[in-house]
Design a protein around this motif. Structure first.
Motif, PDB file in Angstrom:
ATOM      1  N   LYS A  20       0.826  -1.211   0.000  1.00  0.00           N
ATOM      2  CA  LYS A  20       0.000   0.000   0.000  1.00  0.00           C
ATOM      3  C   LYS A  20       0.859   1.260   0.000  1.00  0.00           C
ATOM      4  N   TYR A  21       2.031   1.188   0.597  1.00  0.00           N
ATOM      5  CA  TYR A  21       2.902   2.368   0.728  1.00  0.00           C
ATOM      6  C   TYR A  21       4.050   2.361  -0.280  1.00  0.00           C
ATOM      7  N   TRP A  22       4.101   1.360  -1.122  1.00  0.00           N
ATOM      8  CA  TRP A  22       5.189   1.247  -2.095  1.00  0.00           C
ATOM      9  C   TRP A  22       5.089   2.359  -3.140  1.00  0.00           C
ATOM     10  N   PRO A  23       6.157   3.153  -3.338  1.00  0.00           N
ATOM     11  CA  PRO A  23       6.072   4.288  -4.265  1.00  0.00           C
ATOM     12  C   PRO A  23       6.280   3.891  -5.729  1.00  0.00           C
ATOM     13  N   GLY A  24       6.828   2.694  -5.949  1.00  0.00           N
ATOM     14  CA  GLY A  24       7.117   2.261  -7.318  1.00  0.00           C
ATOM     15  C   GLY A  24       5.945   1.573  -7.993  1.00  0.00           C
ATOM     16  N   LYS A  25       6.249   0.866  -9.071  1.00  0.00           N
ATOM     17  CA  LYS A  25       5.231   0.197  -9.868  1.00  0.00           C
ATOM     18  C   LYS A  25       4.709  -1.058  -9.144  1.00  0.00           C
ATOM     19  N   LYS A  26       3.412  -1.329  -9.379  1.00  0.00           N
ATOM     20  CA  LYS A  26       2.768  -2.475  -8.736  1.00  0.00           C
ATOM     21  C   LYS A  26       1.933  -3.237  -9.772  1.00  0.00           C
ATOM     22  N   PHE A  27       1.586  -4.464  -9.412  1.00  0.00           N
ATOM     23  CA  PHE A  27       0.627  -5.206 -10.231  1.00  0.00           C
ATOM     24  C   PHE A  27      -0.366  -5.928  -9.331  1.00  0.00           C
ATOM     25  N   TYR A  28      -1.607  -5.999  -9.807  1.00  0.00           N
ATOM     26  CA  TYR A  28      -2.645  -6.733  -9.094  1.00  0.00           C
ATOM     27  C   TYR A  28      -2.534  -8.224  -9.378  1.00  0.00           C
ATOM     28  N   TYR A  29      -2.926  -9.034  -8.398  1.00  0.00           N
ATOM     29  CA  TYR A  29      -3.065 -10.476  -8.619  1.00  0.00           C
ATOM     30  C   TYR A  29      -4.340 -10.955  -7.929  1.00  0.00           C
ATOM     31  N   GLY A  30      -4.952 -11.981  -8.494  1.00  0.00           N
ATOM     32  CA  GLY A  30      -6.168 -12.530  -7.898  1.00  0.00           C
ATOM     33  C   GLY A  30      -6.508 -13.875  -8.490  1.00  0.00           C
ATOM     34  N   HIS A  31      -7.220 -14.710  -7.740  1.00  0.00           N
ATOM     35  CA  HIS A  31      -7.579 -16.065  -8.164  1.00  0.00           C
ATOM     36  C   HIS A  31      -6.332 -16.814  -8.661  1.00  0.00           C
ATOM     37  N   GLU A  32      -5.304 -16.848  -7.821  1.00  0.00           N
ATOM     38  CA  GLU A  32      -4.033 -17.422  -8.265  1.00  0.00           C
ATOM     39  C   GLU A  32      -4.155 -18.898  -8.623  1.00  0.00           C
ATOM     40  N   ASN A  33      -3.428 -19.273  -9.656  1.00  0.00           N
ATOM     41  CA  ASN A  33      -3.196 -20.675  -9.972  1.00  0.00           C
ATOM     42  C   ASN A  33      -1.719 -20.817 -10.328  1.00  0.00           C
ATOM     43  N   SER A  34      -1.301 -22.004 -10.689  1.00  0.00           N
ATOM     44  CA  SER A  34       0.128 -22.270 -10.867  1.00  0.00           C
ATOM     45  C   SER A  34       0.758 -21.401 -11.958  1.00  0.00           C
ATOM     46  N   LEU A  35       0.053 -21.203 -13.065  1.00  0.00           N
ATOM     47  CA  LEU A  35       0.627 -20.388 -14.146  1.00  0.00           C
ATOM     48  C   LEU A  35       0.746 -18.931 -13.735  1.00  0.00           C
ATOM     49  N   ASN A  86       4.705 -26.152 -12.763  1.00  0.00           N
ATOM     50  CA  ASN A  86       5.682 -26.932 -11.986  1.00  0.00           C
ATOM     51  C   ASN A  86       5.016 -27.795 -10.922  1.00  0.00           C
ATOM     52  N   ASP A  87       3.917 -27.321 -10.353  1.00  0.00           N
ATOM     53  CA  ASP A  87       3.221 -28.098  -9.328  1.00  0.00           C
ATOM     54  C   ASP A  87       2.758 -29.442  -9.876  1.00  0.00           C
ATOM     55  N   LEU A  88       2.218 -29.435 -11.117  1.00  0.00           N
ATOM     56  CA  LEU A  88       1.760 -30.683 -11.714  1.00  0.00           C
ATOM     57  C   LEU A  88       2.929 -31.592 -12.073  1.00  0.00           C
ATOM     58  N   LYS A  89       4.032 -30.985 -12.495  1.00  0.00           N
ATOM     59  CA  LYS A  89       5.223 -31.783 -12.797  1.00  0.00           C
ATOM     60  C   LYS A  89       5.727 -32.471 -11.540  1.00  0.00           C
TER      61      LYS A  89
END
Length: 387
Positions: A160-175, A355-358
Motif C-alpha cells: 500500500k505504501y510502495w512508491p514504485g510500480k505495482k501489479f494486481y493479482y487474484g484467483h491465483e493458480n500455478s501459471l 511446476n506443481d503438476l510436474k
C-alpha cells in the motif's frame, strides 16, 4: 437417501430416469443461441463488451435451475407437490446446497416447500473442500508456488505504501504464480486485487440499469420458455427479474467505482492485473476500464474443460480469453479451442505445464507403493458444466 432409493416397495422416481445425452447437447445449443442474443443486444446499446459478456454469463448461471425444473415438471405434471428442503440457518450454505430450484418450483409451478432445520456438528465444512494440513499441502507445491506465497506475505503489509510500480493479482493458480514471481523479481510490487470494496447490499434501479434490463428481458423470457418447454405468463416470468437487475447493478456500480479510481489517480502506479479466472463484476469492469488506461491484463488456464469437453463452446462467454489482453495456457490445443469463442480477443501464449503438476507426476512415478486412484467425476458426463 440411498436407503429410500433401494427400497423397492416405495414409488421413487428420479428426474434423470429418462436421461439422454442429447438433452445436454440441446441445452448447450439453447444457451449458446440466447447468450449470443444477449451479448449483441447489450453491446449494440452500450459498446461495453465486458458488460455484454457479464450478462451473457448470467444465462449460464441459471441454466441448471431451468433444466432441473423442466425435468421435475415432467414427473409431477399438474399434481400437488411438496418439496422438503433442509435449512442450515446459514445463507451461504443454503444458497450453495439448495440453490434456486425449490423456490423456482414454488413460484412457477405452485409447489409447496417444507423447511426442516438441519442440526449437525459439521456445518462449517458442508459444501467446502476437506481440511488438509499445511504440511500435507506442501507436498504437492512446487518451489515456485512456495516462494510466490512467501512473497505475497512479505508484500501485503508494504504494498500500500510502495512508491514504485505495482501489479494486481487474484484467483491465483500455478501459471499465474510463475508470471507473478518473474514480475516481482523485476522490481514490481505485488498487490492483491481488491475484494468487497463495494457493498452489494445497497441496490438502486437507475435509468441506465432499467434501460438495459428492458431491452434484454424479452430475450431472457424466451430463454426460460425454450428450456422449460412451457409458455410463461408475464407474472411467472418475473422470478429472475430482481437477480438480473442486481447483476446489472453490480457491474455498473463497479465500473463507476473504477472510473473514479483512475480519474482520481488511485491506479497510477498499477502496470498490470493478473487474474486467474476473471469472474466478478469488480474484475470484469476493471479489465474493461484498464484497457483505456493501458494497464496490461492477463488471465491463466486453470482447468482442462476446453480440451476434453465436446460442447464446451456452448458456454464460450465464460472463456478467460474473452476478457484480458493475454491468456497463458498449457498447450496449443487450448488455444485452438479458445479462439473458437465468439468473443475471443486475447493474445494467447503457451508456457507449458505448471511446476506443481510436474512435481506431482515425479512423486507418483518414483513412489512404487503409491496406490492407483480412480477418480469418477460426476461432471464429465454433463460436459463438465456442473449440471
Amino acid at each position: 437417501n440411498p436407503t429410500l432409493l433401494l427400497n423397492k416397495s416405495l414409488n421413487i422416481l428420479s428426474p434423470e430416469k429418462n436421461f439422454n445425452p442429447k438433452d445436454f447437447i440441446n441445452l448447450g445449443n439453447i444457451t449458446y443461441k440466447y447468450s449470443g442474443l444477449i451479448f449483441d443486444k447489450i453491446f449494440s446499446k452500450t459498446k461495453d463488451k465486458h458488460l455484454a459478456i457479464w450478462m451473457a454469463r448470467y444465462l449460464i448461471s441459471i441454466q441448471n435451475t431451468l433444466y432441473r425444473a423442466a425435468r421435475l415438471k415432467e414427473i409431477i405434471s399438474n399434481q400437488k407437490t411438496l418439496i422438503i428442503e433442509l435449512d442450515f440457518n446459514d445463507k451461504r450454505l443454503n444458497n450453495s446446497l439448495n440453490g434456486d430450484l425449490n423456490k423456482f418450483m414454488n413460484t412457477i409451478y405452485n409447489c409447496d416447500i417444507k423447511y426442516i432445520k438441519h442440526i449437525a456438528d459439521d456445518t462449517n465444512r458442508l459444501a467446502r473442500d476437506p481440511k488438509s494440513s499445511l504440511w500435507e499441502r506442501l507436498k504437492f507445491e512446487g518451489a515456485t508456488s512456495i516462494i510466490y506465497r512467501l512473497c505475497t506475505i512479505i508484500c501485503k503489509p508494504i504494498s500500500k505504501y510502495w512508491p514504485g510500480k505495482k501489479f494486481y493479482y487474484g484467483h491465483e493458480n500455478s501459471l499465474l504464480k510463475k508470471i507473478g514471481l518473474k514480475l516481482f523479481f523485476k522490481g514490481y510490487m505485488m498487490l492483491e486485487f481488491p475484494k468487497n470494496i463495494i457493498s452489494d447490499k445497497k441496490f438502486t434501479e437507475n435509468k441506465e440499469l432499467l434501460s438495459i434490463f428492458k431491452c434484454i428481458n424479452p430475450i431472457i423470457k424466451l430463454y426460460q420458455e425454450e428450456i422449460l418447454n412451457d409458455k410463461l405468463s408475464n407474472y411467472r416470468s418475473l422470478f429472475f427479474d430482481i437477480n438480473i437487475k442486481r447483476y446489472l447493478y453490480n457491474y455498473l456500480n463497479a465500473k463507476l467505482y473504477w472510473e473514479k479510481e483512475f480519474l482520481n489517480g488511485g491506479q497510477k502506479n498499477i502496470i498490470a492485473c493478473l487474474i486467474g479466472f476473471p469472474s466478478t463484476a469488480l474484475e470484469l469492469s476493471y479489465t474493461f476500464i484498464a484497457k483505456k488506461h493501458k494497464v496490461v491484463t492477463a488471465s491463466f488456464q486453470h482447468a482442462i474443460s476446453k480440451e476434453i469437453s465436446e460442447d464446451i463452446l456452448s458456454i464460450d462467454s465464460i472463456y478467460e480469453s474473452n476478457i484480458t489482453d493475454y491468456y497463458f495456457v498449457y498447450n496449443s490445443n487450448v488455444i485452438n479451442n479458445s479462439i473458437k469463442s465468439r468473443f475471443h480477443s486475447s493474445s494467447d501464449m503457451v508456457i507449458g505445464i505448471p511446476n506443481d503438476l510436474k512435481k506431482l507426476n515425479i512423486r507418483k512415478s518414483n513412489d512404487k507403493n503409491f496406490p492407483p486412484v480412480l477418480y469418477a467425476s460426476t461432471n464429465l458426463y454433463t460436459g463438465n458444466r456442473g449440471i
